[in-house]
Design a protein around this motif. Structure first.
Motif, mmCIF file in Angstrom:
data_model
loop_
_atom_site.group_PDB
_atom_site.id
_atom_site.type_symbol
_atom_site.label_atom_id
_atom_site.label_comp_id
_atom_site.label_asym_id
_atom_site.label_seq_id
_atom_site.Cartn_x
_atom_site.Cartn_y
_atom_site.Cartn_z
ATOM 1 N N GLY A 156 0.867 -1.219 -0.038
ATOM 2 C CA GLY A 156 0.124 0.172 -0.060
ATOM 3 C C GLY A 156 0.826 1.223 -0.099
ATOM 4 O O GLY A 156 2.033 1.279 -0.201
ATOM 5 N N LYS A 157 0.078 2.570 0.339
ATOM 6 C CA LYS A 157 0.910 3.515 0.175
ATOM 7 C C LYS A 157 0.349 4.642 1.475
ATOM 8 O O LYS A 157 -0.860 4.527 1.643
ATOM 9 C CB LYS A 157 0.370 4.431 -1.000
ATOM 10 C CG LYS A 157 1.219 5.726 -1.469
ATOM 11 C CD LYS A 157 0.916 6.377 -2.572
ATOM 12 C CE LYS A 157 1.488 7.590 -2.682
ATOM 13 N NZ LYS A 157 1.258 8.311 -3.979
ATOM 14 N N LYS A 158 1.447 5.127 2.031
ATOM 15 C CA LYS A 158 0.998 5.835 3.145
ATOM 16 C C LYS A 158 0.270 7.145 2.936
ATOM 17 O O LYS A 158 0.600 7.939 1.887
ATOM 18 C CB LYS A 158 2.205 6.523 3.980
ATOM 19 C CG LYS A 158 2.957 5.332 4.981
ATOM 20 C CD LYS A 158 4.217 5.968 5.643
ATOM 21 C CE LYS A 158 5.227 6.277 4.664
ATOM 22 N NZ LYS A 158 6.598 6.334 5.110
ATOM 23 N N TYR B 173 -2.011 0.909 4.183
ATOM 24 C CA TYR B 173 -0.751 0.648 4.302
ATOM 25 C C TYR B 173 -0.449 -0.197 5.514
ATOM 26 O O TYR B 173 -1.010 -0.249 6.258
ATOM 27 C CB TYR B 173 -0.137 2.166 4.362
ATOM 28 C CG TYR B 173 1.698 2.013 4.302
ATOM 29 C CD1 TYR B 173 2.261 1.880 3.416
ATOM 30 C CD2 TYR B 173 1.974 2.076 5.750
ATOM 31 C CE1 TYR B 173 3.751 2.058 3.591
ATOM 32 C CE2 TYR B 173 3.267 2.218 5.826
ATOM 33 C CZ TYR B 173 4.129 1.983 4.785
ATOM 34 O OH TYR B 173 5.596 1.898 4.858
#
Length: 209
Positions: A11-13, A136
């Motif tokens: 995922g992505k922060k 994330y």
């Protein structure tokens, strides 16, 4: 020896506005004071999770088998409903000696047995960390190597005094490195904060990178 091992990153922060430490440990709270986190302790059946994943990872080298199991315990602690823009931090620490896991001692006799077994030998402390947001996750574990001095009789009274501490039962492996008499430890390799319970430098790096 490598001291840091990735377990999962996905995922992505999102932008982080708040931090929540999923632990009741005052040592971890102190180590993370620079983030000023809220504290929220979660209760899980750690030993059941440990038993399951130690079996699942049984073909791995023991120390990494423990490290991955440790990661799954940290992940289980963060299995909660999450708020937006909030980073949740959970951790777990295990002590490994002679291919055995030293959890919190059940009684003073067990604590004494654990503690005396360290002298003249090297053992390992593993701490896993799960950094998690809604979309994330970054979970990893770190290893520290601790070598105790050879036992000599003059240490007996010092050891007995240490084992009388009321909070000894609440510590994995029956000790806290920050509380030990400096005559006990011959060498430490790796981050001392792994032994205390949270590898702060690596946590900070992964949060801000």
């Amino acid at each position: 020896m490598n001291y840091i091992y990735d377990f999962i990153e996905t995922g992505k922060k999102d932008p982080i506005e708040n931090y929540i430490l999923l632990s009741g440990s005052p040592r971890r709270a102190s180590l993370l004071s620079f983030l000023n986190p809220q504290i929220c302790k979660t209760n899980i059946d750690e030993r059941t999770i440990e038993k399951h994943y130690m079996e699942k990872y049984k073909n791995e080298e023991f120390i990494h088998r423990v490290g991955m199991t440790c990661c799954q315990i940290s992940r289980a602690k963060s299995n909660i409903e999450m708020e937006n823009n909030t980073m949740y931090i959970s951790a777990d620490t295990m002590v490994v000696m002679d291919d055995q896991i030293y959890n919190k001692p059940r009684n003073l006799d067990k604590a004494r047995q654990m503690f005396l077994s360290y002298f003249g030998k090297t053992h390992h402390v593993i701490t896993s960390v799960c950094l998690k947001m809604k979309d994330y996750e970054n979970t990893f574990y770190t290893i520290a190597e601790v070598e105790f001095v050879n036992f000599y009789e003059e240490l007996s009274s010092v050891i007995n005094e240490y084992l009388k501490e009321e909070n000894i039962m609440d510590k994995a492996g029956a000790y806290g490195i920050q509380d030990l008499d400096p005559r006990f430890v011959k060498r430490i390799s790796g981050d001392i904060n792994t032994i205390i319970g949270l590898p702060v430098a690596e946590v900070s790096y992964r949060i801000y990178k």
